[in-house]
Design a protein around this motif. Structure first.
Motif, PDB file in Angstrom:
ATOM      1  N   ILE A  74      17.055  94.149  61.022  1.00  0.00           N
ATOM      2  CA  ILE A  74      16.663  92.872  61.609  1.00  0.00           C
ATOM      3  C   ILE A  74      17.901  92.057  61.964  1.00  0.00           C
ATOM      4  CG2 ILE A  74      15.532  90.659  61.119  1.00  0.00           C
ATOM      5  CD1 ILE A  74      13.441  92.254  59.525  1.00  0.00           C
ATOM      6  N   TYR A  76      19.500  93.442  65.060  1.00  0.00           N
ATOM      7  CA  TYR A  76      18.726  93.096  66.250  1.00  0.00           C
ATOM      8  C   TYR A  76      18.966  91.647  66.653  1.00  0.00           C
ATOM      9  CZ  TYR A  76      14.983  92.000  69.393  1.00  0.00           C
ATOM     10  OH  TYR A  76      14.279  91.564  70.476  1.00  0.00           O
ATOM     11  N   LYS A  77      19.048  90.748  65.665  1.00  0.00           N
ATOM     12  CA  LYS A  77      19.260  89.334  65.985  1.00  0.00           C
ATOM     13  C   LYS A  77      20.634  89.104  66.607  1.00  0.00           C
ATOM     14  CE  LYS A  77      16.042  87.164  62.790  1.00  0.00           C
ATOM     15  NZ  LYS A  77      15.880  86.278  61.641  1.00  0.00           N
ATOM     16  N   PRO A 117      20.069  91.612  70.666  1.00  0.00           N
ATOM     17  CA  PRO A 117      18.698  92.057  70.917  1.00  0.00           C
ATOM     18  C   PRO A 117      18.605  92.996  72.122  1.00  0.00           C
ATOM     19  CG  PRO A 117      18.945  89.744  71.466  1.00  0.00           C
ATOM     20  CD  PRO A 117      20.255  90.204  70.920  1.00  0.00           C
ATOM     21  N   LEU A 172      14.903  96.912  69.089  1.00  0.00           N
ATOM     22  CA  LEU A 172      13.593  96.349  68.787  1.00  0.00           C
ATOM     23  C   LEU A 172      12.627  97.441  68.348  1.00  0.00           C
ATOM     24  CD1 LEU A 172      11.851  93.788  68.740  1.00  0.00           C
ATOM     25  CD2 LEU A 172      11.207  94.299  71.090  1.00  0.00           C
ATOM     26  N   LYS A 178       7.210  90.935  63.591  1.00  0.00           N
ATOM     27  CA  LYS A 178       7.235  91.604  64.893  1.00  0.00           C
ATOM     28  C   LYS A 178       6.997  90.595  66.017  1.00  0.00           C
ATOM     29  CE  LYS A 178       4.863  95.499  65.092  1.00  0.00           C
ATOM     30  NZ  LYS A 178       3.885  96.554  64.789  1.00  0.00           N
ATOM     31  N   ARG A 235       7.630  87.335  65.963  1.00  0.00           N
ATOM     32  CA  ARG A 235       8.785  86.446  66.087  1.00  0.00           C
ATOM     33  C   ARG A 235       9.958  87.155  66.761  1.00  0.00           C
ATOM     34  NH1 ARG A 235       8.603  83.385  60.207  1.00  0.00           N
ATOM     35  NH2 ARG A 235       6.758  82.153  60.668  1.00  0.00           N
ATOM     36  N   LEU A 236      10.157  88.414  66.430  1.00  0.00           N
ATOM     37  CA  LEU A 236      11.253  89.156  67.051  1.00  0.00           C
ATOM     38  C   LEU A 236      10.976  89.397  68.531  1.00  0.00           C
ATOM     39  CD1 LEU A 236      12.085  91.674  64.194  1.00  0.00           C
ATOM     40  CD2 LEU A 236      13.438  89.715  64.918  1.00  0.00           C
ATOM     41  N   SER A 249      13.209  88.193  71.718  1.00  0.00           N
ATOM     42  CA  SER A 249      13.577  89.090  72.808  1.00  0.00           C
ATOM     43  C   SER A 249      13.235  88.465  74.172  1.00  0.00           C
ATOM     44  CB  SER A 249      12.853  90.419  72.647  1.00  0.00           C
ATOM     45  OG  SER A 249      12.943  91.179  73.798  1.00  0.00           O
TER      46      SER A 249
END
Length: 80
Positions: free
Chosen positions: A32, A35-36, A39, A44, A69, A71-72, A76
């Motif tokens: 996570i 990814y942050k 992105p 993802l 999921k 929020r991510l 994105s």
């Protein structure tokens, strides 16, 4: 300390399961964070896979995985 044979086995199992769960949770957190930072679509999908697996093995609740999921995905979409 456990005395009976079954209690000793239960202790061994608990230690093994805890180590496995701590490792999985650490992998999830690092995925996570990665990814942050950057992105991308491939990161993802990796994070989604790890979240689904964590929810499947009851490491995290199903709704928690779903919320993360969502929020991510929003993160994105905002970066595009």
């Amino acid at each position: 300390m456990p005395i009976t044979h079954s209690a000793k086995k239960a202790l061994r199992q608990t230690i093994t399961h805890r180590e496995r769960n701590v490792g999985r949770k650490k992998d999830l957190r690092t995925a996570i964070k990665n990814y942050k930072k950057t992105p991308t679509a491939e990161l993802l999908s990796v994070v989604f896979k790890k979240l689904d697996k964590a929810a499947k093995v009851h490491l995290i609740p199903k709704n928690t995985a779903s919320r993360l999921k969502s929020r991510l995905s929003k993160l994105s979409a905002a970066k595009r």
